[in-house]
Design an enzyme around this catalytic site. Structure first.
Site, PDB file in Angstrom:
ATOM      1  CE  LYS A 139       1.459  22.182  -5.425  1.00 31.25           C
ATOM      2  NZ  LYS A 139       0.852  22.454  -6.702  1.00 31.25           N
ATOM      3  NE  ARG A 140       1.657  32.486  -1.847  1.00 27.67           N
ATOM      4  CZ  ARG A 140       1.268  33.277  -0.878  1.00 27.67           C
ATOM      5  NH1 ARG A 140       2.134  33.811  -0.069  1.00 27.67           N
ATOM      6  NH2 ARG A 140      -0.020  33.540  -0.716  1.00 27.67           N
TER       7      ARG A 140
END
Ligand code: GLU
Length: 487
Positions: A254-255
């Site tokens: 997700k980063r």
């Protein structure tokens, strides 16, 4: 050679992620390039985590991306059912065969016993695995355990002292020693098959001859090959495609940005941009071109141009490709796709008039040049909705120059004379201004830009005028003229 039959087999435990979409795409491309068949099978044997909503979302995402399938859930076919929980009888029958031929056995070990065994292996510095305690139970032992109410799983009897070679179409030959595998579970105590068992059974019965999937499944492959061999089934070819890493070389998460296809759709990425971008995650057509049409990719796609090294997910590149498609697509299509974002931002009235629509069209035609996704549109349309105040120092500095009110009044006159200007006539009008007024270009265009937009840079003026429409254009000019003439 027989027709290629490939499959995408998602587990419906979450939305379709970038990695899954890339696997689906490579399978689809392989099938479409070679005139083969593409099958979609739902692997929903994880009863706790599988959900119908996820299945639906995955299928929608696949279709949104532009993929279609010849057999599978929703479309049917001769090798169904295509949802694993609807195939339990089939697995039961095959498991029975493995039991009868001595390739599988019942195991009654409890969780605690297994955990203790794993610990013991690890303490000796060995790979934790199942040591084969129930391998040689006789009928009487089994009956006794069953009488005690013990439940069993089915384990596959992994042959000792063997090396299983996977001749992977992407990674080459990869050897696995059976020693490190340990007898693995094929059917759980609730009768549900495990992934390795169900996948081998289905791939065989669905006549899959090329298994193209993510690299993380490579260690599962020797287990699946053992099942094929035990059943005297022909083994398919395997191609394990590399991991997708973020730009920082860490596993994509997700980063690094949105991870599901649905998130990209919602942010206003176009399916053709994602199709193009995903196809280049691990595959390259050879040339320098990064913008490739679906037809072109299908024509060129080959597994021997799929790289072993990890693919790097470069969001800047996706943004660039998406921006390109936003600019190249027919304007009508972009208008339609952009309207929901404008509506959500409160920029579109409930019932837009014909004139409103023409203006949106003009406005979108201007701002699409600056977008890397359609959700960004609301940041760019602000200049058309918020009338400038000209209070900022740099605005004042521009408007208070000599001859500004003369320039702006001349433009005002020409616009009222011409009626509503379109891009072409606005362009012609603006181009002639410096000469007609006898004033240098910079002294004409900068004040006009400030008057119309309240900014010193931005879209082309000939595009701004039709996008603002007559009323707003005149209103802004009048206000700027007043500022310019005030002392
Ligand atoms: N259901 C598996 C997954 O989603 C499929 C693996 C395979 O393609 O064999 O990872």
């Amino acid at each position: 050679m027989s027709k290629a039959r490939v499959r995408f087999a998602p587990s419906p435990t979450g939305p379709l992620h970038i990695g899954g979409a890339r696997s689906a795409l490579f399978n689809w491309l392989y099938a479409r390039h070679s005139g083969g068949e593409f099958i979609v099978r739902i692997e929903d044997t994880d009863l706790d985590r599988s959900k119908r909503e996820f299945e639906e979302e995955i299928l929608l995402s696949l279709r949104w991306l532009g993929l279609d399938w010849d057999e599978g859930v929703e479309v049917g076919g001769q090798n169904g059912p295509y949802r694993q929980t609807e195939r339990l009888d089939i697995y039961r029958e095959v498991a029975e065969k493995l039991l009868q031929t001595g390739h599988a056995y019942h195991c009654y070990c409890t969780e605690e016993e297994l955990a203790a065994e794993r610990e013991a292996f690890m303490a000796k510095g060995e790979l934790p695995r199942y040591g084969g305690r129930c391998r040689d139970l006789c009928q009487a032992d089994r009956e006794k355990l069953e009488a005690e109410g013990k439940r069993s799983v089915l384990r596959f009897k992994v042959p000792e002292d063997r090396i299983i070679s996977v001749n992977d179409m992407v990674r080459g030959k990869v050897d696995f020693a059976c020693e490190g595998i340990g007898d693995f579970i094929i059917v759980k105590s609730d009768g549900i098959p495990t992934y390795n068992f169900a996948v081998a059974v289905d791939d065989h019965l669905m006549e899959i001859n090329h298994v193209i999937r993510a690299e993380e499944h490579l260690p599962n492959t020797p287990r699946q090959i053992l099942i094929y061999e035990a059943l005297a089934w022909e083994t398919p070819s395997f191609a394990h495609i590399s991991l997708i890493l973020g730009k920082d070389r860490a596993k994509m998460s997700k980063r690094h940005g949105a991870t599901s296809l649905e998130q990209y759709r919602k942010q206003g990425y176009l399916p053709e941009a994602l199709f193009n971008f995903l196809s280049l995650l691990g595959w390259s057509p050879g040339g320098e071109d990064e913008v490739l049409s679906m037809e072109n990719i299908v024509e060129q796609f080959q597994l021997d141009r799929v790289s072993k090294s990890p693919a790097v997910f470069d969001l800047d590149k996706l943004n660039w490709i998406n921006g390109f498609y936003i600019r190249q697509s027919p304007l009508e299509k972009i208008v339609e796709l952009a309207l929901p974002y404008l509506k959500e931002g409160g920029y579109v009235p409930e019932e837009p008039t014909g004139q409103d629509k023409a203006q949106f069209r003009a406005m979108i035609s201007v701002v699409r040049n600056y977008l890397s996704n359609l959700a960004e549109i609301t940041d760019h349309v602000e200049i058309f909705y918020k009338d400038p105040t000209y209070e900022e120092e740099d605005m004042q500095a521009v408007l208070k120059q000599d001859q500004v009110s003369q320039v702006l009044s001349a433009v005002r006159q020409r616009i009222t004379d011409a009626g509503l200007l379109n891009e072409e006539s606005a362009k012609a009008m603006i181009k002639k201004l410096p000469k007609e007024l006898g004033i240098g270009g910079k002294k004409v265009f900068m004040p006009l830009r400030v008057a119309l937009t309240g900014h010193t840079q931005g879209p082309e003026l000939y595009q701004v005028i039709p996008a603002l429409g007559m009323e707003k254009t005149l209103k802004r000019l009048d206000k700027a003229i007043a500022v310019a003439s005030s002392t």
